[in-house]
Each structure stands twice: as structure tokens, then as C-alpha cells.
Write an enzyme that holds these catalytic residues in place. Structure first.
Site, short mmCIF file in Angstrom:
data_model
loop_
_atom_site.label_atom_id
_atom_site.label_comp_id
_atom_site.label_asym_id
_atom_site.label_seq_id
_atom_site.Cartn_x
_atom_site.Cartn_y
_atom_site.Cartn_z
N SER A 109 -2.59 47.05 61.92
CA SER A 109 -3.73 46.72 62.78
C SER A 109 -4.31 45.34 62.57
CB SER A 109 -4.84 47.76 62.63
OG SER A 109 -4.41 48.98 63.12
N GLY B 142 2.09 42.34 63.21
CA GLY B 142 3.16 43.15 63.80
C GLY B 142 3.76 44.18 62.85
N ASP C 1 -7.46 52.38 65.58
CA ASP C 1 -7.40 51.13 64.80
C ASP C 1 -8.77 50.46 64.72
OD1 ASP C 1 -4.77 51.83 65.03
OD2 ASP C 1 -4.23 50.22 66.41
#
Ligand code: GLA
Length: 402
Positions: free
Chosen positions: A139, A135, A185
Site C-alpha cells: 500500500s 508495487g 488500505d
């Protein structure tokens, strides 16, 4: 999240835990790195260009094939375990009928997409741990997706090129997890190149690896502010960008995405757009232009211009795209005032998480100390500020053969 001394040590520990848990040795080890985006934020879903790098923080997965069509997964960092059937994945349930925990949606989603493509997804027992904090905008979830795609590729005996694998993982996140992310990502985790940053055109899917400034170090500052409302706000930004394209088509029916509007054209049209749409498009269109300018700055070894583009990106994310957070603004302003720092900005989706800083190598120790102190005093929170190296993309290796 535990810091691990060396990769070798981590692997030996993990192998021992695997053996203890599953009563048989792991067959393969897959690794997938996290990423930091240096420039080009919120443009990957507007067919823009981005400039990320894979970092030396990663997910490590040990796995072995089993004959039953199930996945039995252990998330060591969370101390959680889940078992789900590989038949009926669309139900998103474990073998007892309970909904899958959020972390398990990533591997389950990947398995689902691979099956839809007709690729062999074998039964598996796996255990994983990660050095990417969850978080924080680096990623961790894309790394988990790409890592599990590697596991199934290794165990199933099939191969896909890294970009295709990244697209499978993006599809899993879009369709299974329900986050409408772009390809940034998963691309970075799958295609990273050691000691290089990446330039990726999300429209043509062309990409190349570029050497970074030799005297500069990339430093990440984790604000420790957990991102909140990220996916709802994120999805809303996407919709606004689509609305912008609809409106701008009145002036130029040819355009497919905000990538197709130059900053000069935008200056001509912008006054006809409602305020929210105008601000969001202004960010996207100018951010794409900034990435192209950054490539030129890199080629000319002009780190001052490059750094100025990073600051400009932050201010635009703060004022036009409105995805910043007061703690991130503080980190960027303070970094700007520290000698040897040439550029700073929030990285990733925003709303919390990390900033990325470009700091002269010899000034890094002082930079970390000063920024940590001022942040701690101001907010009473201990930030995590650390150097990162550009690392290679995801790969897997056979175990027990040496
Ligand atoms: C998240 C998404 C990416 C990208 C960034 C913002 O990390 O997963 O696809 O849109 O936000 O640049």
C-alpha cells in the site's frame, strides 16, 4: 528505495534537502504507514471483515504553505518533480499542460476530493520519500494519499476523523486514479494502532484494535515479482462478485453483498452458479468466515488455528480467486516447511508482491535465512524478507518549534 537508519536522521536529511530546494524551511512533517493484511483478502469490496495492521514502513512528507494555488511536489525516491494548479484538477495536467505522472495522481486526486467536500486545500510545496517499496502490495499508494490528506488538513487548519479521511482517499483512488479498490488500505494507513492488529468491518465501518500473539512475529517476504495486470484483473474480480450477488438474489432477494450469504447457505446454492462465479464467491464467503474464526483463535491464544486459517486463505486465493503467482505459491509452501512458521499467505491484491508469515519470535532469524536461500536458489532472485511491527496510523507534526 533507501533504507533509513532512524526516523530522526531521515527527518533531518529531508529537512536539509527541503531547505536547499525551496529556499525556506518546511512547516510540517506528515507520515503515513503502509499496511500488511494478515487475513481477509478481496473481501473489503464485498462488505466483509478484514484483519490488517499498519507497518513500520512509511511515507514521510515535508511541506509548507504557499500563497499561489499550486502544488509543487518532489518525489525524492523517483527523482521527479511536478507542479500542478489546484484549479482545474479534473484535467489531470501539470502547469505546462502535460498529463500528470502516475504518482502525482494520488495527491492530485486527494486534493480534488477534498475540494469537492468544501475543505480548504492550500497551495503547497512538498517533498516526500518512502520506505514502502512501490508495487509490492504493501500500500505505498494509499500511504501517499493518506499522507497528503494529512498535509492539507494541517495546512488548511481543518480536521477530519481518520476513518473519514480514509474514505476521502479511497474516493480519490476510485474516482480520480480509476482503481475500484475497497477501503482496506486507506483505513489501515489512517487508523493503525501501535502494537496491535486491526479488525475492521467494512459494512458497519466499526473497527477495533486487538493485541497479537505475544510469541509471534509478522514477517513479510517480498517476491520481487512486480504485480502485472493488477488493476484490470482486480476490477474484473469486482464485477464477478457483483454478478454473483445478482444471481444469488434469485434465492434470497434480501442480499446486498456476498457478506449476506453464510457458508452453509452457499453450499445450498452454489451448484446453480456458473463455474467462475461459483469459485470467486466461494473464496469471498469462506474468507469472511475465516476472519471471524481468526478473531476467536486470537482470543483463545490459539496460534495454530490462526495460522491454519492463513494457509487456507492462500490456497483459496490460489485455487478459487485465482490471484496468486507461482513465486508466491513457492514462498508459502517453503515457509510451511520451516520450523516455527505457523501461517503464510499472499497479502494484498496478489498477482505478485509479498507474502505475510507468522513466525515464532525465536525462529525468525533462521526462517529468514532459510526462506531467502531456497528462493534465491530456485528462482535466481534475491527476495526481501523482513520483520514488521504494528505501528500507529498517519499523523502530522509542526516543525521548527523545539
Ligand atoms: C488491494 C485493494 C484493497 C483490497 C486488497 C485485496 O490492496 O486496494 O482494497 O481489496 O487489494 O484484499
Amino acid at each position: 528505495m533507501n533504507e533509513l537508519n532512524t526516523i530522526g536522521e531521515a527527518k533531518v536529511n529531508l529537512e536539509a534537502k527541503f531547505l536547499q530546494k525551496f529556499q525556506a524551511p518546511a512547516e510540517i512533517c506528515a507520515r503515513a504507514p503502509g499496511r500488511v493484511n494478515i487475513l481477509g483478502e478481496h473481501v473489503d469490496y464485498n462488505q466483509g471483515v478484514v484483519m490488517p495492521m499498519a507497518i513500520d514502513r512509511e511515507v514521510t512528507i515535508l511541506a509548507k504553505k504557499v500563497d499561489r494555488p499550486v502544488a509543487r511536489l518532489i518525489a525524492l525516491d523517483l527523482n521527479e518533480e511536478v507542479e500542478f494548479s489546484l484549479q482545474g484538477l479534473e484535467q489531470k495536467k501539470d502547469v505546462t499542460g502535460k498529463g500528470l505522472p502516475r504518482w502525482a495522481l494520488y495527491p492530485a486526486g486527494v486534493a480534488h476530493v477534498l475540494q469537492l467536500k468544501g475543505l480548504l486545500v492550500t497551495g503547497v510545496e512538498a517533498m516526500f520519500q518512502s520506505t514502502i517499496s512501490i508495487g509490492s502490495g504493501l500500500s505505498s499508494s494509499a500511504a501517499l494519499e493518506v499522507g497528503f490528506a494529512m498535509v492539507w488538513s494541517a495546512l488548511g487548519g481543518w480536521n477530519e476523523d481518520p476513518l473519514t479521511l480514509a474514505q476521502d482517499c479511497q474516493r480519490a483512488e476510485n474516482e480520480y486514479v480509476g482503481v475500484s479498490c475497497g477501503l482496506l488500505d486507506q483505513f489501515s494507513s489512517a487508523c493503525g494502532v501501535k502494537d496491535h492488529i486491526l479488525f475492521f468491518d467494512t459494512r458497519s465501518l466499526q473497527w477495533k484494535a486487538l493485541p497479537f500473539f505475544t510469541d509471534m512475529q509478522i514477517v513479510i517476504a517480498d517476491s520481487k515479482v512486480e504485480r502485472s495486470l493488477t488493476s484490470s484483473q482486480y476490477n474484473r474480480r469486482r464485477v464477478t462478485c457483483e454478478q454473483a450477488v445478482e444471481l444469488l438474489r434469485k434465492f434470497n432477494p434480501e442480499i446486498q453483498s456476498l457478506r449476506d450469504i453464510s457458508p452453509v447457505e452457499f453450499a445450498a446454492y452454489s451448484e446453480y452458479l456458473p463455474e467462475e462465479i461459483r469459485k470467486r464467491s466461494e473464496h469471498v464467503i469462506k474468507e469472511i468466515a475465516r476472519v471471524f474464526s481468526a478473531v476467536t483463535a486470537l482470543q483463545r491464544n490459539d496460534y495454530r488455528s490462526f495460522g491454519a486459517l492463513m494457509y487456507a486463505s492462500h490456497y483459496s486465493l490460489r485455487d478459487y480467486y485465482e490471484v496468486s503467482h507461482p513465486n508466491l505459491d513457492f514462498l508459502v509452501e517453503q515457509a510451511h516447511a520451516i520450523p516455527g512458521c505457523y501461517g503464510a499467505r499472499l497479502t494484498g491484491a496478489g498477482f505478485g508482491g509479498c507474502t505475510v508469515n507468522m513466525v515464532e519470535k525465536e525462529a525468525v532469524d533462521q526462517f529468514i535465512e532459510k526462506l531467502s536461500n531456497v528462493y534465491r536458489v530456485h528462482f535466481g532472485i534475491e527476495p526481501a524478507i523482513f520483520r514488521v511491527k504494528a505501528s500507529q496510523g498517519a499523523y502530522w507534526e509542526k516543525l521548527g518549534t523545539d
